[in-house]
Design a protein around this motif. Structure first.
Motif, PDB file in Angstrom:
ATOM      1  N   UNK A   1      39.131  81.905  54.142  1.00 16.69           N
ATOM      2  CA  UNK A   1      39.022  80.920  53.418  1.00 16.69           C
ATOM      3  C   UNK A   1      37.318  80.976  53.074  1.00 16.69           C
ATOM      4  N   UNK A   2      36.698  80.067  52.943  1.00  7.48           N
ATOM      5  CA  UNK A   2      35.757  79.848  52.703  1.00  7.48           C
ATOM      6  C   UNK A   2      34.672  80.519  53.432  1.00  7.48           C
ATOM      7  N   UNK A   3      32.774  80.263  52.472  1.00 11.78           N
ATOM      8  CA  UNK A   3      31.982  81.083  52.797  1.00 11.78           C
ATOM      9  C   UNK A   3      32.522  82.656  52.924  1.00 11.78           C
ATOM     10  N   UNK A   4      33.706  82.537  52.011  1.00 13.89           N
ATOM     11  CA  UNK A   4      34.010  84.408  51.974  1.00 13.89           C
ATOM     12  C   UNK A   4      34.526  84.805  53.719  1.00 13.89           C
ATOM     13  N   UNK A   5      35.053  84.152  54.527  1.00 18.04           N
ATOM     14  CA  UNK A   5      35.486  84.647  56.060  1.00 18.04           C
ATOM     15  C   UNK A   5      36.526  85.479  55.759  1.00 18.04           C
ATOM     16  N   UNK A   6      36.621  86.533  56.221  1.00 18.30           N
ATOM     17  CA  UNK A   6      37.313  87.489  56.807  1.00 18.30           C
ATOM     18  C   UNK A   6      37.308  87.531  57.865  1.00 18.30           C
ATOM     19  N   UNK A   7      38.483  87.308  59.222  1.00 16.67           N
ATOM     20  CA  UNK A   7      38.659  87.424  60.738  1.00 16.67           C
ATOM     21  C   UNK A   7      39.461  87.745  61.188  1.00 16.67           C
ATOM     22  N   UNK A   8      39.898  89.017  61.121  1.00 15.26           N
ATOM     23  CA  UNK A   8      41.257  89.525  61.799  1.00 15.26           C
ATOM     24  C   UNK A   8      40.904  90.166  63.274  1.00 15.26           C
ATOM     25  N   UNK A   9      41.610  89.373  63.879  1.00 11.31           N
ATOM     26  CA  UNK A   9      42.093  89.984  65.430  1.00 11.31           C
ATOM     27  C   UNK A   9      43.072  90.608  65.933  1.00 11.31           C
ATOM     28  N   UNK A  10      42.824  91.143  67.045  1.00 14.89           N
ATOM     29  CA  UNK A  10      44.423  91.654  68.089  1.00 14.89           C
ATOM     30  C   UNK A  10      44.302  91.511  69.195  1.00 14.89           C
ATOM     31  N   UNK A  11      44.858  90.910  70.074  1.00 13.88           N
ATOM     32  CA  UNK A  11      45.620  90.306  71.279  1.00 13.88           C
ATOM     33  C   UNK A  11      46.229  91.629  72.131  1.00 13.88           C
ATOM     34  N   UNK A  12      46.359  92.471  73.092  1.00 16.03           N
ATOM     35  CA  UNK A  12      47.183  93.407  73.659  1.00 16.03           C
ATOM     36  C   UNK A  12      47.294  92.774  75.139  1.00 16.03           C
TER      37      UNK A  12
ATOM     38  N   UNK B   1      63.246  88.594  67.200  1.00 15.81           N
ATOM     39  CA  UNK B   1      62.329  88.458  68.076  1.00 15.81           C
ATOM     40  C   UNK B   1      60.682  89.031  67.371  1.00 15.81           C
ATOM     41  N   UNK B   2      60.138  88.466  66.245  1.00 18.59           N
ATOM     42  CA  UNK B   2      58.952  87.932  66.482  1.00 18.59           C
ATOM     43  C   UNK B   2      58.826  86.677  65.597  1.00 18.59           C
ATOM     44  N   UNK B   3      57.928  86.355  66.635  1.00 18.02           N
ATOM     45  CA  UNK B   3      57.055  84.899  66.132  1.00 18.02           C
ATOM     46  C   UNK B   3      56.010  84.887  64.872  1.00 18.02           C
ATOM     47  N   UNK B   4      56.753  84.182  64.203  1.00  9.64           N
ATOM     48  CA  UNK B   4      55.269  84.482  63.162  1.00  9.64           C
ATOM     49  C   UNK B   4      54.999  82.871  62.602  1.00  9.64           C
ATOM     50  N   UNK B   5      53.832  82.383  62.350  1.00 10.95           N
ATOM     51  CA  UNK B   5      53.060  81.640  61.934  1.00 10.95           C
ATOM     52  C   UNK B   5      51.696  81.671  61.257  1.00 10.95           C
ATOM     53  N   UNK B   6      51.961  80.218  60.214  1.00 10.92           N
ATOM     54  CA  UNK B   6      50.799  80.132  59.289  1.00 10.92           C
ATOM     55  C   UNK B   6      50.457  78.629  58.755  1.00 10.92           C
ATOM     56  N   UNK B   7      49.109  78.585  59.261  1.00 11.45           N
ATOM     57  CA  UNK B   7      48.727  77.543  59.156  1.00 11.45           C
ATOM     58  C   UNK B   7      47.159  77.089  58.369  1.00 11.45           C
ATOM     59  N   UNK B   8      47.691  75.862  57.826  1.00 11.97           N
ATOM     60  CA  UNK B   8      46.265  76.002  56.415  1.00 11.97           C
ATOM     61  C   UNK B   8      45.967  74.394  56.093  1.00 11.97           C
ATOM     62  N   UNK B   9      44.010  74.848  56.685  1.00 11.84           N
ATOM     63  CA  UNK B   9      43.321  74.250  56.668  1.00 11.84           C
ATOM     64  C   UNK B   9      42.271  73.085  55.958  1.00 11.84           C
TER      65      UNK B   9
ATOM     66  N   UNK C   1      36.591  64.830  52.007  1.00 11.97           N
ATOM     67  CA  UNK C   1      36.237  63.899  51.060  1.00 11.97           C
ATOM     68  C   UNK C   1      34.976  64.966  50.874  1.00 11.97           C
ATOM     69  N   UNK C   2      34.499  66.125  51.393  1.00 13.79           N
ATOM     70  CA  UNK C   2      33.456  67.068  50.909  1.00 13.79           C
ATOM     71  C   UNK C   2      32.170  65.600  50.752  1.00 13.79           C
ATOM     72  N   UNK C   3      31.504  65.675  52.018  1.00 12.46           N
ATOM     73  CA  UNK C   3      30.642  64.980  52.324  1.00 12.46           C
ATOM     74  C   UNK C   3      29.045  65.777  52.271  1.00 12.46           C
ATOM     75  N   UNK C   4      28.081  65.417  52.441  1.00 14.10           N
ATOM     76  CA  UNK C   4      26.780  65.907  52.310  1.00 14.10           C
ATOM     77  C   UNK C   4      26.072  65.527  53.966  1.00 14.10           C
ATOM     78  N   UNK C   5      25.828  66.504  54.070  1.00  8.74           N
ATOM     79  CA  UNK C   5      24.960  65.682  55.633  1.00  8.74           C
ATOM     80  C   UNK C   5      24.000  66.521  56.383  1.00  8.74           C
TER      81      UNK C   5
ATOM     82  N   UNK D   1      35.684  72.836  52.556  1.00  7.00           N
ATOM     83  CA  UNK D   1      35.743  74.073  53.038  1.00  7.00           C
ATOM     84  C   UNK D   1      37.273  74.489  53.131  1.00  7.00           C
ATOM     85  N   UNK D   2      37.762  75.104  53.695  1.00  8.32           N
ATOM     86  CA  UNK D   2      39.099  75.640  53.561  1.00  8.32           C
ATOM     87  C   UNK D   2      39.348  77.043  54.439  1.00  8.32           C
TER      88      UNK D   2
END
Length: 677
Positions: free
Chosen positions: A190-201, A638-646, A651-655, A667-668
């Protein structure tokens, strides 16, 4: 480079040895002599939502919990983002993904809040603060905040030794019948050039042994727009030098034995390089400072319940923390400023709990830690600190009344290679707390606690070159709290559950450690000068509703806090201390229908002052943000998929949370998760 002193050199720790011997050997033996043989097949702990609600209701100290689904639904990337939804909390955020983020509970200061990772404290003798932005939510099952302390009896002595405690609990492997392994892959962007992969096993090794592996990469350029004004012109600027590349790896082994004892071994490493965006002052927008972090620890825990009356807990940890700070703009004859710090810690803990009568339990906990700090600074003190903690606790628990008290003995010895040491310090601090059910119905309870505690000056406070003061005294706090809880579940109605927690509190902080200027405007010194009085009110209201398959969850919290400087002869006597708002609050709404969930959150922080003097030039405006998120989950083959959008800060407040450190506007973030069973 790192040479350890003899474990008890330079301090009277022979007083501590009998307690270690008694808690680790004599007390178990005497308890076993009074009990029957071991009882196997003790029922495993079952955690369900009703029990978690009950825990908040019966706790004698204010407790706030985010766990399971509620935690995963937050518009949050790190622990720092999650705790914004707790009442009584001020998060000091210097902006962006890589900015420093620390917690301040009930205005007593960041150093008075201990952070525990799977029950063992995250230590930092150098500055006493934990950067919560480093800790991802990816592998966490629960985040809980206690004002005062936990009411558990079986816990390390360090758990008694702070004004408030933040507990981070990681996910433990849970397998269905016949299941041998589990895999979760996630990707955030998403925003800020974010690239965040992760794995849990997760892997079941045997019936009594399981393995958990978790790895994550965070890469972001950290750029975002903000508004800047200097009372002459107003412009939009891009924040630079907020980039970060961070790698985290965790490996854990979980085990249990035939007598229902359980143990855990965890290895953790976090490694990062980040840019440090400075304060926007005097039209300076570009910065070149860099910081490298390398945090490693290995910790283990063993808990045994030999029968219904006696149980013990043993913890051990080794930690290594390295920080490099580079400032190309500060150049001397030796080149650019390039400071490097290496901190090591060794920690052991033994805790025992014994039931004397059905309503009476006692416990004794003993901790020992050794910390040392090395640096490449000229005339550096190279401090070493040994700390022994002994906590004796007793709890009386009747059907409608619970009373608990403890006394904590703290023994500290500092040694330095150059200059003067702070020497030895010994303190005894008490705590008492109670929870009472005044009516036959258990929905409503009253609670109260008193706690006296202190925090030692950090290595930076005592020994930082040209600034530290080895004559500093500890910073003492006293806490008084009175509140009530109400929790009720309903059946066959749209309102299925409601809970309310409300507390009023009064705190004092004396011998507050602050920095003051000396005769030279470029040299400051640390002194015990401040005294603060804090009066406040917190309330948390939660409810769950069911409208023909639509499940609505609501959560509201509000904090009123008057934290004033009452230092004798102070020019700002009676004025609100910096960055503490009178009013703050948060609202969360979650709507679930089948596989779709929608979440809305609102956070408000009232007006504050950036300096001690409450004058217009130091005034910081209130700020608030609106965040939205939608999630969709489904199963296929038998595989669970999910997608989330934030969408955050809709309202783009500067603070600014911290003056002149602008926060991001709108930001998203999008998250994709795949779970294989």
């Amino acid at each position: 480079m790192f040479r350890f002193l003899h474990a008890f050199n330079g301090i009277k720790y022979y007083l501590f040895l009998p307690f270690i011997f008694w808690t680790g050997i004599l007390m178990p033996q005497s308890a076993l002599a009074q009990t029957d043989s071991l009882k196997a097949n003790i029922l495993k702990e079952v955690e369900i939502r009703h029990q978690r609600k009950l825990l908040s209701n019966i706790s004698p100290t204010p407790l706030q919990i985010l766990s399971g689904t509620a935690l995963r639904k937050l518009n949050a990337l790190s622990v720092a983002d999650a705790i914004r939804y707790f009442s009584g909390v001020q998060l000091k955020d210097y902006g962006g993904i890589g900015g420093l983020k620390t917690i301040n509970v009930r205005s007593m200061g960041s150093n008075h809040t201990a952070v525990f990772y799977d029950g063992i404290q995250l230590g930092n003798a150098q500055n006493g603060q934990v950067d919560l932005g480093k800790y991802s939510l990816d592998n966490l099952e629960e985040v809980s905040l206690y004002s005062g302390q936990k009411s558990d009896m079986l816990m390390p002595a360090k758990a008694f030794a702070s004004a408030s405690s933040l507990y981070l609990k990681t996910q433990s492997p849970v397998f269905d019948i016949g299941q041998r392994r589990g895999l979760k892959l996630s990707l955030k962007g998403g925003s800020f050039g974010l690239f965040d992969p992760s794995v849990v096993f997760h892997q079941r090794l045997t019936d009594r042994l399981s393995l958990s592996l978790n790895a994550e990469l965070i890469h972001a350029d950290g750029k975002y727009k903000y508004r800047y004004t200097n009372s002459v012109y107003d412009t939009t600027v891009v924040r630079h030098n907020g980039d970060i590349v961070a790698k985290r790896f965790e490996a854990s082994v979980f085990g249990n034995t035939a007598d229902s004892s359980k143990w855990q071994l965890r290895i953790y490493n976090y490694n990062s390089e980040r840019g440090l965006s400075g304060a926007i002052v005097a039209n300076k927008f570009d910065f070149s400072q860099r910081q490298w972090d390398d945090n490693f620890f290995v910790q283990s825990s063993y808990q045994s319940k030999t029968d219904q009356r006696f149980q013990f807990l043993a913890n051990a940890k080794y930690a290594y923390d390295f920080i490099r700070y580079l400032d190309p703009e500060r150049v001397s004859l030796f080149g650019a400023l390039d400071n490097r710090y290496a901190q090591q810690e060794i920690y052991f803990s033994l805790a025992n709990q014994y039931q004397i009568l059905k309503f009476w339990d006692i416990s004794l906990s003993t901790d020992y830690s050794y910390q040392q700090l090395d640096a490449n600074l000229e005339n550096f003190a190279y401090p070493k600190r040994q700390t022994a903690l002994i906590a004796l606790a007793s709890k009386l628990n009747w059907q409608r009344l619970s009373i608990q008290g403890n006394v904590l003995a703290t023994l500290v010895n500092d040694q330095v290679k150059t200059n003067f040491s702070a020497g030895d310090k010994t303190e005894y601090t008490p705590t008492i707390m109670a929870s009472w059910q005044p009516f036959k119905n258990n929905d409503f309870r009253l609670r109260a606690f008193y706690k006296s505690i202190f925090r030692m000056p950090t290595f930076n406070d005592l020994y930082y070159t040209l600034i530290g003061n080895s004559n500093l005294s500890p910073e003492y706090t006293k806490q008084y709290d009175l509140g009530f809880t109400y929790s009720r579940f309903f059946e066959a109605v749209k309102l299925t559950q409601v809970s309310i927690q409300t507390d009023i509190y009064y705190n004092t902080v004396r011998d507050k450690i602050i920095a003051i200027p000396t005769l030279s405007p470029f040299r400051w010194s640390m002194v015990n000068l401040g005294k603060v009085e804090i009066k406040g009110l917190e309330t948390n209201i939660q409810s769950n509703w069911n409208f023909n398959g639509f499940v609505l969850n609501t959560k509201f919290n509000y904090t009123y806090e008057k934290a004033i400087d009452i230092t004798k002869n102070s020019t700002v006597y009676g004025q609100q201390i910096p960055y503490i708002p009178l009013n703050s609050g948060a609202l969360m709404l979650g709507l679930d229908y089948k596989n779709i969930s929608f979440n809305y959150s609102y956070i408000y922080t009232g007006e504050r002052y950036s300096q001690k003097a409450n004058i217009p030039v130091n005034y910081v405006e209130p700020w608030y943000t609106h965040d939205l998120a939608v999630r969709f989950a489904f199963d296929y083959a038998k595989v669970n998929y999910s997608i989330a959008a934030e969408v955050n800060n809709v309202f783009n407040q500067y603070y600014d949370v911290v003056l002149n450190y602008p926060m991001p506007g709108r930001n998203f973030r999008i998250t994709l998760i795949t779970k294989f069973n």
